[in-house]
Design an enzyme around this catalytic site. Structure first.
Site, PDB file in Angstrom:
ATOM      1  N   LYS A 121     -72.913   6.986  35.920  1.00 34.19           N
ATOM      2  CA  LYS A 121     -72.422   7.303  34.579  1.00 34.19           C
ATOM      3  C   LYS A 121     -70.921   7.129  34.571  1.00 34.19           C
ATOM      4  O   LYS A 121     -70.270   7.249  35.617  1.00 34.19           O
ATOM      5  CB  LYS A 121     -72.762   8.747  34.211  1.00 34.19           C
ATOM      6  CG  LYS A 121     -72.877   8.959  32.711  1.00 34.19           C
ATOM      7  CD  LYS A 121     -74.208   8.463  32.190  1.00 34.19           C
ATOM      8  CE  LYS A 121     -74.326   8.629  30.702  1.00 34.19           C
ATOM      9  NZ  LYS A 121     -75.715   8.353  30.278  1.00 34.19           N
TER      10      LYS A 121
HETATM   11  P1  NAD Z   1     -73.751   9.000  19.576  1.00 34.15           P
HETATM   12  O1  NAD Z   1     -72.316   9.207  19.833  1.00 34.15           O
HETATM   13  O2  NAD Z   1     -74.197   7.739  18.944  1.00 34.15           O
HETATM   14  O3  NAD Z   1     -74.343  10.209  18.703  1.00 34.15           O
HETATM   15  C1  NAD Z   1     -74.153  11.544  19.014  1.00 34.15           C
HETATM   16  C2  NAD Z   1     -74.440  12.333  17.745  1.00 34.15           C
HETATM   17  O4  NAD Z   1     -74.399  13.733  18.033  1.00 34.15           O
HETATM   18  C3  NAD Z   1     -73.415  12.080  16.644  1.00 34.15           C
HETATM   19  O5  NAD Z   1     -74.102  11.990  15.410  1.00 34.15           O
HETATM   20  C4  NAD Z   1     -72.548  13.329  16.690  1.00 34.15           C
HETATM   21  O6  NAD Z   1     -71.912  13.592  15.440  1.00 34.15           O
HETATM   22  C5  NAD Z   1     -73.612  14.347  17.018  1.00 34.15           C
HETATM   23  N1  NAD Z   1     -73.107  15.635  17.503  1.00 34.15           N
HETATM   24  C6  NAD Z   1     -72.099  15.893  18.363  1.00 34.15           C
HETATM   25  N2  NAD Z   1     -71.955  17.222  18.510  1.00 34.15           N
HETATM   26  C7  NAD Z   1     -72.907  17.803  17.751  1.00 34.15           C
HETATM   27  C8  NAD Z   1     -73.287  19.151  17.483  1.00 34.15           C
HETATM   28  N3  NAD Z   1     -72.654  20.173  18.056  1.00 34.15           N
HETATM   29  N4  NAD Z   1     -74.324  19.378  16.646  1.00 34.15           N
HETATM   30  C9  NAD Z   1     -74.982  18.366  16.075  1.00 34.15           C
HETATM   31  N5  NAD Z   1     -74.673  17.073  16.281  1.00 34.15           N
HETATM   32  C10 NAD Z   1     -73.649  16.802  17.106  1.00 34.15           C
HETATM   33  O7  NAD Z   1     -74.474   9.223  20.982  1.00 34.15           O
HETATM   34  P2  NAD Z   1     -75.949   8.755  21.384  1.00 34.15           P
HETATM   35  O8  NAD Z   1     -75.830   7.491  22.108  1.00 34.15           O
HETATM   36  O9  NAD Z   1     -76.853   8.886  20.201  1.00 34.15           O
HETATM   37  O10 NAD Z   1     -76.291   9.871  22.476  1.00 34.15           O
HETATM   38  C11 NAD Z   1     -76.850  11.129  22.119  1.00 34.15           C
HETATM   39  C12 NAD Z   1     -77.495  11.730  23.348  1.00 34.15           C
HETATM   40  O11 NAD Z   1     -78.511  10.857  23.822  1.00 34.15           O
HETATM   41  C13 NAD Z   1     -76.566  11.959  24.541  1.00 34.15           C
HETATM   42  O12 NAD Z   1     -76.989  13.087  25.248  1.00 34.15           O
HETATM   43  C14 NAD Z   1     -76.780  10.711  25.376  1.00 34.15           C
HETATM   44  O13 NAD Z   1     -76.436  10.901  26.741  1.00 34.15           O
HETATM   45  C15 NAD Z   1     -78.266  10.533  25.190  1.00 34.15           C
HETATM   46  N6  NAD Z   1     -78.776   9.195  25.477  1.00 34.15           N
HETATM   47  C16 NAD Z   1     -78.271   8.114  24.830  1.00 34.15           C
HETATM   48  C17 NAD Z   1     -78.803   6.855  25.111  1.00 34.15           C
HETATM   49  C18 NAD Z   1     -78.334   5.614  24.391  1.00 34.15           C
HETATM   50  O14 NAD Z   1     -78.947   4.560  24.603  1.00 34.15           O
HETATM   51  N7  NAD Z   1     -77.334   5.665  23.547  1.00 34.15           N
HETATM   52  C19 NAD Z   1     -79.825   6.712  26.053  1.00 34.15           C
HETATM   53  C20 NAD Z   1     -80.320   7.841  26.679  1.00 34.15           C
HETATM   54  C21 NAD Z   1     -79.798   9.082  26.375  1.00 34.15           C
END
Ligand code: NAD
Length: 428
Positions: A121
């Site tokens: 990561k």
């Molecule tokens: P992103 O930045 O696109 O979205 C994150 C979202 O969470 C945003 O809408 C943000 O405003 C919101 N957020 C932040 N703090 C918050 C809170 N306190 N309450 C409610 N909403 C809140 O990120 P992402 O890529 O969608 O990742 C989200 C999660 O999924 C993370 O844990 C990431 O590690 C995991 N993840 C992402 C991927 C990927 O392909 N992008 C793959 C596996 C896991």
């Protein structure tokens, strides 16, 4: 030998950073799996510590001429089963502990779904929303230059995570390629299709969340109510897929706020609103809700898709969803896990539920290495096959051993990595 593996659940009230809390959670889960697998101390120490951790200072020239310096990290937790693989996060509270926890979860996730990677990561402690596009590009390129010696298509392949996207990956691919002297599409996944990105990568994590949710749902999805925390790259398309499958998505939240419409939100209309305004706050066709209340709604399915530590010992007793599908990494603390298990709540754990992203990243990398491209249908079929097979294996192990889906997923993931270590032996 002294290990940093806590033998008891970390106290939720201790004043430690969210990143350290995430690492404690990851180490606690490893400890539990290691006990079940009867791993010896040496192997536990190998699995509890990253093989390589790099902290870098990233100077960034701001538009007004000032220079800021932010911290960046890249952690390769394990490379025993193949090159390291993992996203890059841009978030102000990212620290080395959080990145280490996320790298460790990547190791188990890749092993669990049977793809030949270790876990990594990366992160930069910066708020991308506070930077202009040009500043963001400069931060990205400089950070990549700093971690360049340890990444590459055979070593460690980054991908998007919180605060990064296709454009970030395009800059990374370009920076890496410029340094190599030729185009290296396989250096990064989650790129735009024009640069060798795979069809189906953008929504892959959400597709995986849907597949996991449907497998875990007793009966038809028709009319089931859903709340989604985090309306970003994972949460927004997951809400859309669940709505398309017949569920009623009643509430979603993001960093700006939370909104609810008991009759069902128009997810596409909300996505358009978010694109135009920057967040769900103020969406005119729904009522406002607090962040806390969203998690405690009386819904059938809760999808945490924001950050770590959302479901804790404090709010877990009030969570009413019967099924939690973890789109985010590490959204549930170990104490909360126990409370939910006692309440009979089914939790599809992160390393299974959100594995769709790394699965299609793997498919993208394979296409890049072979210089070929597959149709969206082919990619989707492979994603479905790997997700469903992993889900079935986890469900079977959970039933056979009488343990939760999370404990089963960790026993399988950790067990496969431990087995690979044993087979390879230790080079002097
Ligand atoms: P992103 O930045 O696109 O979205 C994150 C979202 O969470 C945003 O809408 C943000 O405003 C919101 N957020 C932040 N703090 C918050 C809170 N306190 N309450 C409610 N909403 C809140 O990120 P992402 O890529 O969608 O990742 C989200 C999660 O999924 C993370 O844990 C990431 O590690 C995991 N993840 C992402 C991927 C990927 O392909 N992008 C793959 C596996 C896991």
């Amino acid at each position: 030998m002294t290990l940093m593996v806590p033998s008891t659940t970390p106290a939720a009230t201790t004043l430690i950073s969210p990143g350290r809390q995430a690492l404690d959670t990851a180490l606690f889960q490893l400890d539990q799996a290691a006990d079940r697998l009867h791993l010896d101390d040496g192997l536990r120490a190998m699995l509890a510590t990253p093989r390589r951790s790099l902290t870098v200072s990233v100077p960034v020239r701001r538009e007004d001429g000032r220079m800021d310096v932010v911290q960046g990290f890249r952690v390769q937790h394990n490379t025993t089963r193949g090159p390291a693989k993992g996203g890059i996060r841009f978030h102000p509270s990212t620290d080395i502990h959080e990145v280490t926890a996320l790298a460790m979860w990547m190791t188990w996730k890749c092993a669990l779904v049977g793809i030949p990677y270790g876990g990594a990561k990366g992160g930069v402690s910066v708020d991308p929303g506070s930077l202009t596009t040009r500043e963001l590009e400069r931060v990205t390129r400089r950070y990549v230059n700093e971690i360049l010696p340890i990444i590459g298509p055979d070593k460690d392949i980054p991908a998007p995570d919180v605060g990064t996207d296709e454009q970030t990956m395009a800059w990374i691919m370009d920076t890496y390629s410029v340094n190599a002297g030729y185009s290296v599409p396989g250096a990064v996944t989650g790129k735009p299709a024009a640069l060798g990105g795979s069809l189906g990568r953008t929504g892959a994590t959400a597709r995986g969340v849907l597949i996991a949710a449907l497998k875990a749902m007793p009966g038809s999805p028709e009319g089931r109510t859903v709340a989604v925390q985090g309306f970003g790259k994972v949460g927004a398309p997951a809400a859309r897929h669940l709505a398309d499958a017949g569920c009623r998505v009643v509430a979603v939240s993001d960093a700006t706020g939370a909104v609810i419409d008991r009759s069902g939100l128009d997810v596409e209309d909300l996505r358009t609103w978010v694109k135009e305004t920057g967040g769900v706050y103020g969406y005119r066709h729904a009522d406002a809700l607090s962040h806390e209340d969203l998690l405690e709604l009386d819904v059938d399915v809760l999808v945490p898709a924001a950050l770590e530590g959302a479901i804790t010992a404090q709010n877990a007793p009030r969570i009413r969803a019967g099924l939690i599908v973890e789109g985010a990494n590490g959204p549930t603390t170990p104490e909360a896990d126990r409370i939910l298990a006692d309440a009979g709540t089914t939790v599809v754990p992160d390393i299974l539920a959100n594995a769709g992203g790394v699965i299609v990243s793997y498919l993208e990398w394979v296409q890049n290495l072979q210089a070929c491209s597959w149709s969206a249908g082919e990619v989707d079929a492979k994603l479905r096959e790997l997700m469903e097979s992993a889900f079935d294996t986890v469900a079977q192990t959970s039933a056979e051993r009488g343990i939760s889906l999370r404990q089963a997923a960790h026993v399988i993931g950790v067990g496969r990595v431990a087995e690979a270590h044993r087979m390879r032996g230790l080079h002097p």
